[in-house]
Design a protein around this motif. Structure first.
Motif, PDB file in Angstrom:
ATOM      1  N   ARG A 197      20.233  69.964 -13.126  1.00 17.23           N
ATOM      2  CA  ARG A 197      19.604  68.759 -12.585  1.00 17.23           C
ATOM      3  C   ARG A 197      20.193  67.501 -13.246  1.00 17.23           C
ATOM      4  O   ARG A 197      20.438  66.501 -12.577  1.00 17.23           O
ATOM      5  CB  ARG A 197      18.091  68.840 -12.752  1.00 17.23           C
ATOM      6  N   GLU A 198      20.423  67.556 -14.559  1.00 20.56           N
ATOM      7  CA  GLU A 198      21.033  66.421 -15.260  1.00 20.56           C
ATOM      8  C   GLU A 198      22.456  66.162 -14.752  1.00 20.56           C
ATOM      9  O   GLU A 198      22.864  65.018 -14.573  1.00 20.56           O
ATOM     10  CB  GLU A 198      21.038  66.670 -16.771  1.00 20.56           C
ATOM     11  N   ALA A 199      23.196  67.232 -14.496  1.00 23.72           N
ATOM     12  CA  ALA A 199      24.559  67.092 -13.973  1.00 23.72           C
ATOM     13  C   ALA A 199      24.537  66.484 -12.563  1.00 23.72           C
ATOM     14  O   ALA A 199      25.401  65.668 -12.221  1.00 23.72           O
ATOM     15  CB  ALA A 199      25.263  68.443 -13.972  1.00 23.72           C
ATOM     16  N   LEU A 200      23.555  66.850 -11.754  1.00 24.55           N
ATOM     17  CA  LEU A 200      23.415  66.275 -10.411  1.00 24.55           C
ATOM     18  C   LEU A 200      23.142  64.772 -10.486  1.00 24.55           C
ATOM     19  O   LEU A 200      23.722  63.997  -9.728  1.00 24.55           O
ATOM     20  CB  LEU A 200      22.293  66.977  -9.636  1.00 24.55           C
ATOM     21  N   VAL A 201      22.266  64.370 -11.396  1.00 24.78           N
ATOM     22  CA  VAL A 201      21.967  62.945 -11.576  1.00 24.78           C
ATOM     23  C   VAL A 201      23.244  62.184 -11.936  1.00 24.78           C
ATOM     24  O   VAL A 201      23.552  61.135 -11.346  1.00 24.78           O
ATOM     25  CB  VAL A 201      20.880  62.729 -12.660  1.00 24.78           C
ATOM     26  N   LYS A 202      24.010  62.706 -12.879  1.00 22.30           N
ATOM     27  CA  LYS A 202      25.239  62.027 -13.314  1.00 22.30           C
ATOM     28  C   LYS A 202      26.248  61.922 -12.174  1.00 22.30           C
ATOM     29  O   LYS A 202      26.865  60.869 -11.984  1.00 22.30           O
ATOM     30  CB  LYS A 202      25.873  62.770 -14.495  1.00 22.30           C
ATOM     31  N   LEU A 203      26.414  62.990 -11.405  1.00 27.33           N
ATOM     32  CA  LEU A 203      27.369  62.962 -10.300  1.00 27.33           C
ATOM     33  C   LEU A 203      26.919  61.985  -9.212  1.00 27.33           C
ATOM     34  O   LEU A 203      27.721  61.178  -8.732  1.00 27.33           O
ATOM     35  CB  LEU A 203      27.575  64.356  -9.709  1.00 27.33           C
ATOM     36  N   LEU A 204      25.649  62.012  -8.837  1.00 25.55           N
ATOM     37  CA  LEU A 204      25.141  61.071  -7.821  1.00 25.55           C
ATOM     38  C   LEU A 204      25.330  59.634  -8.266  1.00 25.55           C
ATOM     39  O   LEU A 204      25.807  58.797  -7.494  1.00 25.55           O
ATOM     40  CB  LEU A 204      23.648  61.309  -7.561  1.00 25.55           C
ATOM     41  N   ARG A 205      24.936  59.359  -9.495  1.00 23.91           N
ATOM     42  CA  ARG A 205      25.006  57.990 -10.018  1.00 23.91           C
ATOM     43  C   ARG A 205      26.446  57.460  -9.998  1.00 23.91           C
ATOM     44  O   ARG A 205      26.702  56.320  -9.633  1.00 23.91           O
ATOM     45  CB  ARG A 205      24.428  57.946 -11.431  1.00 23.91           C
ATOM     46  N   ALA A 206      27.397  58.289 -10.360  1.00 25.26           N
ATOM     47  CA  ALA A 206      28.798  57.856 -10.422  1.00 25.26           C
ATOM     48  C   ALA A 206      29.473  57.840  -9.050  1.00 25.26           C
ATOM     49  O   ALA A 206      30.260  56.949  -8.751  1.00 25.26           O
ATOM     50  CB  ALA A 206      29.579  58.762 -11.365  1.00 25.26           C
ATOM     51  N   HIS A 207      29.164  58.817  -8.210  1.00 26.87           N
ATOM     52  CA  HIS A 207      29.902  58.972  -6.950  1.00 26.87           C
ATOM     53  C   HIS A 207      29.359  58.093  -5.819  1.00 26.87           C
ATOM     54  O   HIS A 207      30.115  57.719  -4.922  1.00 26.87           O
ATOM     55  CB  HIS A 207      29.922  60.443  -6.528  1.00 26.87           C
ATOM     56  N   LEU A 208      28.087  57.738  -5.846  1.00 33.02           N
ATOM     57  CA  LEU A 208      27.506  56.926  -4.771  1.00 33.02           C
ATOM     58  C   LEU A 208      28.268  55.619  -4.552  1.00 33.02           C
ATOM     59  O   LEU A 208      28.694  55.344  -3.417  1.00 33.02           O
ATOM     60  CB  LEU A 208      26.017  56.663  -5.011  1.00 33.02           C
ATOM     61  N   PRO A 209      28.488  54.786  -5.570  1.00 32.96           N
ATOM     62  CA  PRO A 209      29.199  53.531  -5.311  1.00 32.96           C
ATOM     63  C   PRO A 209      30.650  53.746  -4.859  1.00 32.96           C
ATOM     64  O   PRO A 209      31.172  52.984  -4.051  1.00 32.96           O
ATOM     65  CB  PRO A 209      29.142  52.776  -6.633  1.00 32.96           C
ATOM     66  N   VAL A 210      31.279  54.801  -5.340  1.00 34.53           N
ATOM     67  CA  VAL A 210      32.676  55.087  -4.973  1.00 34.53           C
ATOM     68  C   VAL A 210      32.774  55.459  -3.497  1.00 34.53           C
ATOM     69  O   VAL A 210      33.593  54.918  -2.749  1.00 34.53           O
ATOM     70  CB  VAL A 210      33.249  56.228  -5.858  1.00 34.53           C
ATOM     71  N   ILE A 211      31.926  56.365  -3.079  1.00 36.07           N
ATOM     72  CA  ILE A 211      32.000  56.843  -1.700  1.00 36.07           C
ATOM     73  C   ILE A 211      31.516  55.771  -0.718  1.00 36.07           C
ATOM     74  O   ILE A 211      32.046  55.630   0.380  1.00 36.07           O
ATOM     75  CB  ILE A 211      31.271  58.199  -1.536  1.00 36.07           C
TER      76      ILE A 211
END
Length: 181
Positions: A159-173
């Motif tokens: 769950r922590e890894a999902l939060v980190k990926l969402l937080r970083a990838h959302l603005p990029v995508i």
């Protein structure tokens, strides 16, 4: 030379043990850690994707299922889905977190997550976030979903890894799709 009960000398027995270890180690060497630096045609920090990828023999990243306004990619390790990422530009008049509540339940124990977009839900096997944006001059919202996740095995780490990926990838995508906050 001293012999053992099986009729092998001590040096021969030691060599047999070392050979078995070497064969075992060689068998393990076919397993490798994978590095993915692009999701759905967009750069991503490979360290953020790594927790979702088990060690294996083969890696396949399929982003051929993408379309304009709808980037899609699937990451397979040894033929098994390890990560499925979907993005969508949507109309702003639907509360997508509410509308997808039922599907998030199927991913296990969904809970809100703060600090990601305008709202996010993190579950045991996936996540979703929504961010208001302007797309082609019209008010819209961008939805980023991740599922198919079974790694890391520890659910809290996952769950922590999902939060980190969402937080970083959302603005990029979002930027790549032209959906400006």
């Amino acid at each position: 030379m001293r012999t053992t009960r099986k009729g092998l000398t001590m040096p021969a027995r030691g060599a047999a043990v070392l050979a078995a270890i070497a064969v075992g180690a060689a068998g393990c060497s076919s397993q490798k850690a994978f590095e993915v630096s692009e999701l759905c045609g967009r750069k991503v920090d490979s360290a953020l994707v790594a927790p979702f990828l088990p060690e294996g023999g083969t890696l396949k990243v399929d982003d051929g299922i993408s379309a304009p306004e709808q980037p899609r990619c699937q990451v397979y390790v040894d033929g098994k889905l390890s990560l499925y990422v979907r993005g969508n530009v949507e109309k702003p008049d639907v509360d997508l977190l509410k509308a997808t509540e039922r599907s998030m339940r199927r991913l296990g124990n969904p809970a809100p997550a703060n600090g990601i977009g305008d709202g996010a839900t993190i579950a045991d096997h996936g996540a979703m976030t929504v961010q208001a944006c302007t797309y082609k001059g019209a008010k819209s919202q961008y939805v980023l979903e991740i599922d198919g996740v079974d790694n890391p095995k520890d659910i809290t780490e996952r769950r922590e890894a999902l939060v980190k990926l969402l937080r970083a990838h959302l603005p990029v995508i979002m930027a790549a799709e032209g959906c400006r906050p």
